[in-house]
Design an enzyme around this catalytic site. Structure first.
Site, PDB file in Angstrom:
ATOM      1  N   GLU A 164     -30.024  98.884 -60.274  1.00 52.77           N
ATOM      2  CA  GLU A 164     -29.364 100.137 -59.846  1.00 52.77           C
ATOM      3  C   GLU A 164     -29.186 101.103 -61.020  1.00 52.77           C
ATOM      4  O   GLU A 164     -28.581 100.747 -62.034  1.00 52.77           O
ATOM      5  CB  GLU A 164     -27.995  99.784 -59.242  1.00 52.77           C
ATOM      6  CG  GLU A 164     -27.277 100.975 -58.646  1.00 52.77           C
ATOM      7  CD  GLU A 164     -25.980 100.591 -57.941  1.00 52.77           C
ATOM      8  OE1 GLU A 164     -25.888  99.480 -57.382  1.00 52.77           O
ATOM      9  OE2 GLU A 164     -25.050 101.407 -57.963  1.00 52.77           O
TER      10      GLU A 164
ATOM     11  N   LYS B 144     -17.310  95.831 -55.151  1.00 52.74           N
ATOM     12  CA  LYS B 144     -18.776  95.863 -55.346  1.00 52.74           C
ATOM     13  C   LYS B 144     -19.088  96.513 -56.697  1.00 52.74           C
ATOM     14  O   LYS B 144     -19.970  96.059 -57.436  1.00 52.74           O
ATOM     15  CB  LYS B 144     -19.435  96.632 -54.191  1.00 52.74           C
ATOM     16  CG  LYS B 144     -20.958  96.550 -54.173  1.00 52.74           C
ATOM     17  CD  LYS B 144     -21.640  97.634 -54.981  1.00 52.74           C
ATOM     18  CE  LYS B 144     -23.149  97.553 -54.893  1.00 52.74           C
ATOM     19  NZ  LYS B 144     -23.825  98.504 -55.777  1.00 52.74           N
TER      20      LYS B 144
ATOM     21  N   ASP C 174     -25.327  81.713 -62.133  1.00 49.87           N
ATOM     22  CA  ASP C 174     -25.518  81.803 -60.679  1.00 49.87           C
ATOM     23  C   ASP C 174     -24.618  82.911 -60.111  1.00 49.87           C
ATOM     24  O   ASP C 174     -23.407  82.712 -59.959  1.00 49.87           O
ATOM     25  CB  ASP C 174     -25.158  80.427 -60.090  1.00 49.87           C
ATOM     26  CG  ASP C 174     -25.245  80.393 -58.578  1.00 49.87           C
ATOM     27  OD1 ASP C 174     -25.412  81.458 -57.956  1.00 49.87           O
ATOM     28  OD2 ASP C 174     -25.133  79.289 -58.009  1.00 49.87           O
TER      29      ASP C 174
HETATM   30  C1  MEV Z   1     -21.759 101.781 -56.525  1.00 51.06           C
HETATM   31  O1  MEV Z   1     -22.747 100.812 -56.786  1.00 51.06           O
HETATM   32  C2  MEV Z   1     -20.374 101.283 -56.886  1.00 51.06           C
HETATM   33  C3  MEV Z   1     -19.208 102.212 -56.482  1.00 51.06           C
HETATM   34  O2  MEV Z   1     -19.282 102.506 -55.097  1.00 51.06           O
HETATM   35  C4  MEV Z   1     -17.929 101.467 -56.828  1.00 51.06           C
HETATM   36  C5  MEV Z   1     -16.664 102.112 -56.296  1.00 51.06           C
HETATM   37  O3  MEV Z   1     -16.703 102.854 -55.273  1.00 51.06           O
HETATM   38  O4  MEV Z   1     -15.595 101.826 -56.881  1.00 51.06           O
HETATM   39  C6  MEV Z   1     -19.290 103.512 -57.215  1.00 51.06           C
END
Ligand code: MEV
Length: 425
Positions: free
Chosen positions: A81, A266, A282
């Site tokens: 990413e 995430k 892992d």
């Molecule tokens: C994107 O990969 C991650 C974000 O969405 C994390 C967040 O919203 O805190 C930018």
């Protein structure tokens, strides 16, 4: 990182590798390995998975500017990413006045022997509690070498769990806390569990449902904190205090709403997984433990806590971190070994400390962008290169198309195609 004429991100790949080597972060051997990035040997690839047909490539970068427990660190990250590594490096730079500090009290991993149909379950529970010494002996016999190295079975806990929904069935679960030293430990734990299970079945007159490690490693928690003065948070649009308050609100909100918590977390895992993968660990195990820990209060919550103390923004992240520096895939993946050297970590505890700080930095970067200019500006700017490649740009064309895309108020593949055609004319 010492001053170069070109900033690290402006250097070519080979220049970056030369910089890392000349500054003592990378050995000559590992520099050569990173230059060539050779495929895994056929027998290694074949021994790792089944039905192997090919090898799949992901790019590796490094995050800069990290000071962790007083030591400067270059962080290898494997991720597909755009903007993850740039955001992480930028966050570490903003936090660099005090750097990151960690606390790790112990690292014992957990295995479970789950018994069912135990006739006198309360008595059986007490019986196990009085036979801990026998379990220690059996565990040692099952895996002598880990005990010789000072690890192995450390503690036993027993619980009765009852299913209130379907069957009213009762389970007697024996939790074994096992120190696996620098190994990720799955095989060590499962071997010990299988070694003690027949004795537990015999003792309790029950039946074994299963014996397996748990990824919810609440006895291997690591905490990272950072302390960022308001002055270091000031932007052209916001005062440092304003921005800090908004970051605190964002972290409070992520504890309230699982929809936001999932995205908040995430972002944290963007950083954590990238290092976990780069070091041959892992990511699925780390993810499972992290999300289970985020649900420990009975609701899925944001993993970080941001608060204000005097004139500083304080960030905290605590998660289970059962990673290793030896054994399993780590020992057969040359790039994983090289990345551990690049990180200058030799123990699993040191690696866990680094990973948790990267998660905290990544969250800081995301929240800072989200509560100020929004995420798209930075993200799209870095996305420009991928867009250029997608429409067929090659070599120097890539940077040229990306630069023109960045200057444009919109950014899409139609425009990228147009720009590429113009350049080629
Ligand atoms: C994107 O990969 C991650 C974000 O969405 C994390 C967040 O919203 O805190 C930018």
């Amino acid at each position: 990182m010492t001053k170069q004429t070109k900033k690290f991100y402006q250097q070519t790949r080979l220049e970056r590798l030369t910089t890392l080597t000349s500054e003592g972060h990378l050995s000559e051997n590992n520099q050569a390995l990173f230059i060539d990035s050779p495929l895994l040997k056929e027998d290694v690839a074949n021994s790792l998975i089944e039905n192997q047909i090919s090898q799949f490539h992901l790019p590796q970068g490094v995050a800069l500017n990290f000071t962790i427990d007083g030591e400067n660190k270059i962080i290898p990250m494997v991720v597909e990413e755009p903007s993850v590594i740039a955001a992480c490096s930028n966050a570490a730079k903003i936090a660099s006045r005090n750097g990151f500090t960690t606390i790790l009290e112990k690292r014992e991993l957990i295995g479970q022997v789950i018994l069912k149909q135990v006739p006198c379950i309360e008595e059986a529970k007490q019986l196990i509690e009085t036979h801990v010494d026998t379990l220690l002996v059996l565990a040692k016999e099952a895996h002598p070498s880990i005990h010789q190295r000072g690890g192995g079975l450390k503690e036993v806990r027993v619980s009765i769990l009852e299913d209130h929904t379907l069957t009213s069935e009762q389970f007697l679960t024996v939790y074994l806390m096992i120190e696996t030293k620098d190994a990720m430990g799955a095989n060590i734990i499962n071997t010990i569990l299988e070694g003690v299970t027949p004795f537990l079945v015999d003792l309790t007159k029950g039946t074994a449902l299963m014996s397996i490690l748990s990824n919810f490693n609440t006895d291997a928690l690591v905490k990272a904190t950072c302390q960022i003065p308001f002055d270091d948070l000031t932007t052209s649009t916001y005062s440092g205090k304003e921005l800090a308050q908004k970051i605190v609100e964002a972290s409070i909100y992520a504890k309230l709403d699982p929809y936001r918590a999932a995205t908040h977390n995430k972002g944290i895992m963007n950083g954590i997984d990238s290092v976990v993968i780069a070091t041959g660990n892992d990511p699925r195990a780390v993810e499972a433990g992290a999300h289970a820990y985020a649900s420990r209060n009975g609701r899925y919550e944001g993993m970080t806590t941001w608060s204000i103390d005097k004139k500083c923004l304080i960030g905290e992240l605590t998660l289970p971190m059962a990673v290793g520096t030896v054994g399993g895939a780590i020992s057969v993946l040359p790039m994983a070994k090289a990345n551990l050297e690049l990180l200058n970590v030799s123990t699993s505890e040191e690696l866990a400390r680094v990973i948790i700080c990267v998660g905290l930095a990544q969250n800081f970067a995301a929240l800072r962008a989200l509560v100020s200019e929004g995420i798209q500006k930075g993200h799209m700017s870095l996305h420009a290169n991928s867009l250029a490649i997608q429409v067929g740009a090659e070599n120097e064309e890539i940077e040229e198309v990306a630069r023109l895309l960045r200057e444009s108020p919109i950014m899409n593949s139609a425009l990228a195609t147009n720009l590429l055609e113009q350049i080629r004319k």
